[in-house]
Write an enzyme that holds these catalytic residues in place. Structure first.
Site, PDB file in Angstrom:
ATOM      1  N   LYS A 187       0.845  -1.205   0.000  1.00 55.61           N
ATOM      2  CA  LYS A 187       0.000   0.000   0.000  1.00 55.61           C
ATOM      3  C   LYS A 187       0.875   1.248   0.000  1.00 55.61           C
ATOM      4  CE  LYS A 187      -3.832  -2.526   1.991  1.00 55.61           C
ATOM      5  NZ  LYS A 187      -4.657  -2.931   3.129  1.00 55.61           N
ATOM      6  N   GLN A 247      -5.045  -1.507   9.245  1.00 55.68           N
ATOM      7  CA  GLN A 247      -4.870  -2.841   8.667  1.00 55.68           C
ATOM      8  C   GLN A 247      -5.468  -3.897   9.597  1.00 55.68           C
ATOM      9  OE1 GLN A 247      -3.719  -3.416   5.585  1.00 55.68           O
ATOM     10  NE2 GLN A 247      -4.120  -5.589   5.839  1.00 55.68           N
ATOM     11  N   ASP A 295     -11.296   2.559   3.509  1.00 54.82           N
ATOM     12  CA  ASP A 295     -11.606   1.130   3.397  1.00 54.82           C
ATOM     13  C   ASP A 295     -13.101   0.893   3.207  1.00 54.82           C
ATOM     14  OD1 ASP A 295      -9.636  -0.859   3.387  1.00 54.82           O
ATOM     15  OD2 ASP A 295      -9.098  -0.452   5.471  1.00 54.82           O
TER      16      ASP A 295
HETATM   17  N1  GUN Z   1      -7.092  -7.057   5.812  1.00 52.80           N
HETATM   18  C1  GUN Z   1      -7.456  -7.864   4.793  1.00 52.80           C
HETATM   19  N2  GUN Z   1      -8.021  -7.137   3.810  1.00 52.80           N
HETATM   20  C2  GUN Z   1      -8.044  -5.859   4.230  1.00 52.80           C
HETATM   21  C3  GUN Z   1      -8.503  -4.650   3.652  1.00 52.80           C
HETATM   22  O1  GUN Z   1      -9.042  -4.579   2.552  1.00 52.80           O
HETATM   23  N3  GUN Z   1      -8.323  -3.532   4.399  1.00 52.80           N
HETATM   24  C4  GUN Z   1      -7.769  -3.565   5.638  1.00 52.80           C
HETATM   25  N4  GUN Z   1      -7.642  -2.438   6.303  1.00 52.80           N
HETATM   26  N5  GUN Z   1      -7.321  -4.667   6.201  1.00 52.80           N
HETATM   27  C5  GUN Z   1      -7.465  -5.806   5.495  1.00 52.80           C
END
Ligand code: GUN
Length: 284
Positions: free
Chosen positions: A55, A99, A122
């Site tokens: 990211k 996350q 998100d």
């Molecule tokens: N963990 C697994 N997929 C995701 C996601 O799309 N966003 C976040 N923040 N954590 C995750």
């Protein structure tokens, strides 16, 4: 024997990121600062570390500023909430990503609810999930948004098609179903308690699989000519496997996403898209 066309998520992702870069540059010129994304990682989850690194790398590629926060495994809930409050108030931060999973899963609901809906890139906040349900403008969850872009990239229409979503998570299954519905598909959601699963999946024109079970979907569960989108990310001995048995299903589907190189890169691209959208909506 038929062979599917592979939907190249990496390529599509690259094309979209080029467009996003132009938008990010335009913002910077107009407002004198880069669009900012704060990424919060709590603990040492190996997969999460890889996702977070990817990211941050994507931010560089698109021209966004990333603010990375690494908290220890032992971080208290209040410590995380205080950080979220600080980021909510920070004018240089347009998007906040926590996350998941958090080391203590019992914190997740409260922490996610604390993120300002305007910065919830998100799309996990109840306000954004609710607006998605109502068909209002919102920040939509990244993986489902990527799924829709991948389907659209085939040029096949979604309207009127039977879309079956395998999985009912808040992160993927439910929002994917809502987005497909918004695109006028007839949507069925299947899950671990669904009876006669194969009968349903084999009626799907579009099959979205997000159940977290390595190569669960076999050829006999898929309709000939279906579009198959594999959201699975199952790590085994350092190798990544999807939820779909790619080799056999690709003999029957018309289009299929690979793992890796399908949904994964698109998820991060949609995160960049949401961050730009969040930045712009504060300025409109
Ligand atoms: N963990 C697994 N997929 C995701 C996601 O799309 N966003 C976040 N923040 N954590 C995750």
């Amino acid at each position: 024997m038929n062979k599917s066309e592979i939907i190249d998520g990496k390529k599509l992702s690259g094309e979209i990121r080029l467009q996003l870069k132009v938008q990010a540059e335009k913002f910077e010129k107009e407002f004198g600062r880069k669009i900012g994304l704060a990424v919060v990682l709590v603990g040492e989850n190996a997969a999460s570390k890889i996702y977070v690194a990817n990211k941050i790398k994507a931010c560089e590629e698109v021209g966004l500023k990333s603010f990375a926060y690494y908290l220890p495994e032992t971080a208290e809930k209040n410590e995380i909430l205080e950080l979220v409050d600080t980021l909510n108030a920070d004018k240089n931060v347009d998007g906040i990503l926590i996350q998941l999973p958090l080391p203590d899963k019992s914190f997740e609901k409260e922490v996610l609810a604390r993120v300002s809906p305007d910065k919830d890139v998100d799309g996990f906040h109840a306000v954004n999930a609710g607006n998605l349900l109502l068909g209002n403008d919102n920040l939509s969850a990244c993986t489902p948004s990527g799924v829709i872009e991948l389907i659209k990239s085939t040029g096949c229409k979604i309207s009127g098609k039977h879309a079956v979503v395998l999985g009912r998570s808040n992160i993927v299954g439910k929002p994917a179903a809502m987005l497909l519905l918004q695109n006028d598909a007839t949507v069925t959601i299947c899950h671990s308690k669904t009876e006669h699963l194969s009968d349903i999946t084999s009626q799907a024109d579009i099959l979205v699989v997000a159940i977290g079970k390595k190569e669960f979907v076999k050829k006999d569960m898929v309709k000939k000519g279906a579009i198959v989108i594999d959201v699975g990310m199952n790590r085994e001995n350092g190798k990544l496997y999807g939820d779909v048995a790619f080799d056999e299903v690709s003999q029957k589907a018309s289009y299929i996403t690979p793992v890796p190189g399908g949904v994964g890169p698109m998820t991060i691209t949609m995160l960049m898209n949401n961050t730009i959208k969040a930045a712009m909506s504060g300025k409109r």
